[in-house]
Design an enzyme around this catalytic site. Structure first.
Site, mmCIF file in Angstrom:
data_model
loop_
_atom_site.group_PDB
_atom_site.id
_atom_site.type_symbol
_atom_site.label_atom_id
_atom_site.label_comp_id
_atom_site.label_asym_id
_atom_site.label_seq_id
_atom_site.Cartn_x
_atom_site.Cartn_y
_atom_site.Cartn_z
ATOM 1 N N THR A 1 63.509 14.128 9.484
ATOM 2 C CA THR A 1 62.280 13.523 8.954
ATOM 3 C C THR A 1 62.667 12.334 8.083
ATOM 4 O O THR A 1 63.687 12.370 7.381
ATOM 5 C CB THR A 1 61.418 14.491 8.099
ATOM 6 O OG1 THR A 1 60.454 13.717 7.371
ATOM 7 C CG2 THR A 1 62.211 15.300 7.104
ATOM 8 N N ILE A 2 61.820 11.319 8.130
ATOM 9 C CA ILE A 2 62.086 10.165 7.257
ATOM 10 C C ILE A 2 61.817 10.540 5.797
ATOM 11 O O ILE A 2 62.229 9.829 4.895
ATOM 12 C CB ILE A 2 61.235 8.931 7.656
ATOM 13 C CG1 ILE A 2 59.736 9.192 7.470
ATOM 14 C CG2 ILE A 2 61.540 8.482 9.057
ATOM 15 C CD1 ILE A 2 58.895 7.919 7.477
ATOM 16 N N ASP A 3 61.112 11.666 5.576
ATOM 17 C CA ASP A 3 60.726 12.045 4.202
ATOM 18 C C ASP A 3 61.884 12.665 3.405
ATOM 19 O O ASP A 3 61.797 12.763 2.187
ATOM 20 C CB ASP A 3 59.568 13.056 4.240
ATOM 21 C CG ASP A 3 58.372 12.538 5.015
ATOM 22 O OD1 ASP A 3 58.260 11.308 5.174
ATOM 23 O OD2 ASP A 3 57.552 13.362 5.475
ATOM 24 N N MET B 1 55.960 5.645 2.890
ATOM 25 C CA MET B 1 55.712 7.023 3.349
ATOM 26 C C MET B 1 56.559 8.031 2.562
ATOM 27 O O MET B 1 57.276 7.675 1.643
ATOM 28 C CB MET B 1 56.020 7.146 4.836
ATOM 29 C CG MET B 1 54.877 6.701 5.730
ATOM 30 S SD MET B 1 55.280 7.066 7.447
ATOM 31 C CE MET B 1 53.736 6.711 8.255
ATOM 32 N N GLU C 1 53.202 7.293 -0.793
ATOM 33 C CA GLU C 1 51.866 7.646 -0.306
ATOM 34 C C GLU C 1 51.308 8.888 -1.007
ATOM 35 O O GLU C 1 50.099 9.053 -1.136
ATOM 36 C CB GLU C 1 51.859 7.860 1.212
ATOM 37 C CG GLU C 1 52.777 8.972 1.681
ATOM 38 C CD GLU C 1 52.758 9.190 3.193
ATOM 39 O OE1 GLU C 1 51.991 8.523 3.889
ATOM 40 O OE2 GLU C 1 53.534 10.051 3.651
ATOM 41 N N TYR D 1 53.898 2.981 9.953
ATOM 42 C CA TYR D 1 54.756 3.528 11.014
ATOM 43 C C TYR D 1 55.967 2.657 11.344
ATOM 44 O O TYR D 1 56.858 3.100 12.068
ATOM 45 C CB TYR D 1 53.912 3.812 12.262
ATOM 46 C CG TYR D 1 52.890 4.874 11.924
ATOM 47 C CD1 TYR D 1 53.231 6.212 11.982
ATOM 48 C CD2 TYR D 1 51.629 4.524 11.456
ATOM 49 C CE1 TYR D 1 52.334 7.187 11.598
ATOM 50 C CE2 TYR D 1 50.726 5.499 11.067
ATOM 51 C CZ TYR D 1 51.086 6.829 11.136
ATOM 52 O OH TYR D 1 50.217 7.792 10.743
ATOM 53 N N VAL D 2 55.979 1.432 10.794
ATOM 54 C CA VAL D 2 57.164 0.575 10.952
ATOM 55 C C VAL D 2 58.402 1.328 10.451
ATOM 56 O O VAL D 2 59.506 1.189 10.979
ATOM 57 C CB VAL D 2 56.949 -0.719 10.114
ATOM 58 C CG1 VAL D 2 58.233 -1.468 9.893
ATOM 59 C CG2 VAL D 2 55.913 -1.606 10.777
HETATM 60 O O1 F6P Z 1 56.599 13.408 7.951
HETATM 61 C C1 F6P Z 1 56.812 12.113 8.386
HETATM 62 C C2 F6P Z 1 55.600 11.281 8.130
HETATM 63 O O2 F6P Z 1 55.894 10.007 8.625
HETATM 64 C C3 F6P Z 1 55.117 11.218 6.681
HETATM 65 O O3 F6P Z 1 55.877 10.330 5.916
HETATM 66 C C4 F6P Z 1 53.690 10.808 6.871
HETATM 67 O O4 F6P Z 1 52.912 11.252 5.812
HETATM 68 C C5 F6P Z 1 53.304 11.518 8.133
HETATM 69 O O5 F6P Z 1 54.495 11.758 8.845
HETATM 70 C C6 F6P Z 1 52.360 10.772 9.045
HETATM 71 O O6 F6P Z 1 51.975 11.637 10.051
HETATM 72 P P1 F6P Z 1 51.303 11.260 11.435
HETATM 73 O O7 F6P Z 1 52.365 10.738 12.346
HETATM 74 O O8 F6P Z 1 50.766 12.554 11.936
HETATM 75 O O9 F6P Z 1 50.259 10.237 11.121
#
Ligand code: F6P
Length: 382
Positions: free
Chosen positions: A142-144, A186, A239, A306-307
């Site tokens: 995960t990027i998180d 994000m 976010e 999403y970038v």
């Molecule tokens: O968990 C990765 C993530 O990119 C978070 O940073 C973000 O809140 C979420 O997914 C966005 O989710 P989705 O792709 O369902 O819009």
């Protein structure tokens, strides 16, 4: 069997899927698992498409030498992904528990193990399947960077590079126009991505969910910069970051839900939380407006979105994903199941899924990066 001939051991057959939001390094990890299992251990490998849904609907992708070639540098996932949960999947418009179907299909395909690449949600879903009797191994992506019990998740390093480059680029335009630019980054409910890229990009203000902010303190910090002749500022906001008031309301709402006994009370508490979530969606725009009013500096917002998830993985993520993938192959060979392959220092470690599932790794208040940011004069909104 021909008399006198030893029985040959069965070739292991494994399944692999990617679930949750995509992140750079997924294909590198698929390749790492695939090459180790196929090439090194001589196993068979089947890819299932679009997360757990592929296991329900039998959507497969044959993984062989040629499918695994050339994907190391490719963003996204060749298997496709989804946020479908095995126990709550929408099938023909109805939400159903598909765990049994997954178990049946696992047996039907003669799988010895299913490898699930995903974030926090995937760890929970994988544990459920393990408890339903399947041999499961997960990799943390995960990027998180918010998966518990691992030093890092793949995707995070690339996203941090992208966010850092964005902050770098915002500097020159903010400087030229004497503006505040609020950049939303994000990270879901964790501040790793914002804190890391904020420090690397030299953001003047960094706001993360772990430290609820006071907008007055932010405006004071920006005004002080102006007083000293620097009339622009970059605010990196996660976010999930919130003001102290919003954080208090969220906490109260969560407690109310915990305490709710009747169905009516639960519904009411859930509705309150949902309305807070809706209010939170406009948070970054609201923050920029508040700062403009308080500082009299023009403010603009950039939402990175999403970038941060797209495109080729960085070298660091390629290495991490490859080494986790290859360690996963070793664990399957040794028949160690029900674990997540965690990154630990330069090595890896299998961690039981029940120690990972349902836990979120957030930035601890005493983390050295927080102290570092404070020492270089960054305002954290406190
Ligand atoms: O968990 C990765 C993530 O990119 C978070 O940073 C973000 O809140 C979420 O997914 C966005 O989710 P989705 O792709 O369902 O819009």
């Amino acid at each position: 069997m021909i008399r006198g001939m030893a029985k040959l051991p069965k070739t292991k057959r494994i399944g692999i899927l990617t679930a949750g939001g995509d992140s750079p390094g997924l294909n590198a990890a698929i390749r790492g698992v695939g090459k180790t299992c196929l090439g090194f251990y001589g196993m068979e490998i089947i890819g299932f498409r679009d997360g757990f849904r592929g296991l329900v609907e039998n959507h497969r992708l044959k993984l062989d030498k040629s499918t695994l070639a050339g994907i190391l540098t490719v963003g996204g996932t060749i298997l496709g992904t989804s946020r479908d949960k095995p126990h709550r999947m929408v099938i023909d418009g109805r939400t159903r528990d598909m765990t049994e179907t997954i178990v049946e299909n696992y047996d039907k395909w003669g799988l010895d193990c299913i490898v699930c690449l995903g974030g926090g949600g995937t760890q929970k879903n994988a544990l459920r399947l393990h408890q339903a009797g399947l041999n499961v191994i997960t990799l943390p992506k995960t990027i998180d960077n918010d998966v518990a019990m691992t030093d890092a998740t793949f995707g995070y390093a690339t996203a941090m590079d992208i966010a850092t480059e964005t902050i770098d680029r915002l500097h020159s335009t903010a400087h030229s126009h004497h503006r505040i630019i609020v950049a939303e980054i994000m990270g879901h409910r964790a501040g790793w991505l914002t804190l890391g890229s904020g420090i690397a990009g030299g953001a003047d203000v960094i706001l993360i969910p772990e430290i609820p902010y006071d907008v007055e303190k932010i405006s004071e910090a920006i005004k002080l910069r102006s007083k000293h002749g620097t009339n622009f500022s970059i605010v990196a906001v996660a976010e999930g970051a919130m003001s102290r008031d919003d954080a208090r309301s969220l906490q109260a709402g969560e407690k109310k839900l915990e305490r709710a006994k009747t169905l009516h009370d639960k519904k009411e508490a859930k509705m309150e939380l949902a309305s807070l979530e809706v209010r939170h969606q406009g948070n970054t725009l609201r923050l920029a407006k508040q700062l403009e009013e308080l500082t009299h500096l023009e403010s603009r917002v950039t939402i990175l979105g999403y970038v941060q998830r797209g495109g080729t993985p960085s070298a660091a993520d390629r290495i991490l994903a490859t080494r986790l993938g290859s360690a996963c192959g070793d664990l399957i060979h040794e028949e160690v199941f029900g674990v997540m392959v965690a990154a630990r220092g330069d090595g890896t470690e299998p961690v039981p899924l029940d120690k990972v599932a349902g836990k979120r790794k957030v930035v601890p208040p005493d983390h050295s990066w927080i102290q570092t940011a404070r020492h270089v004069g960054t305002c954290l909104g406190e």
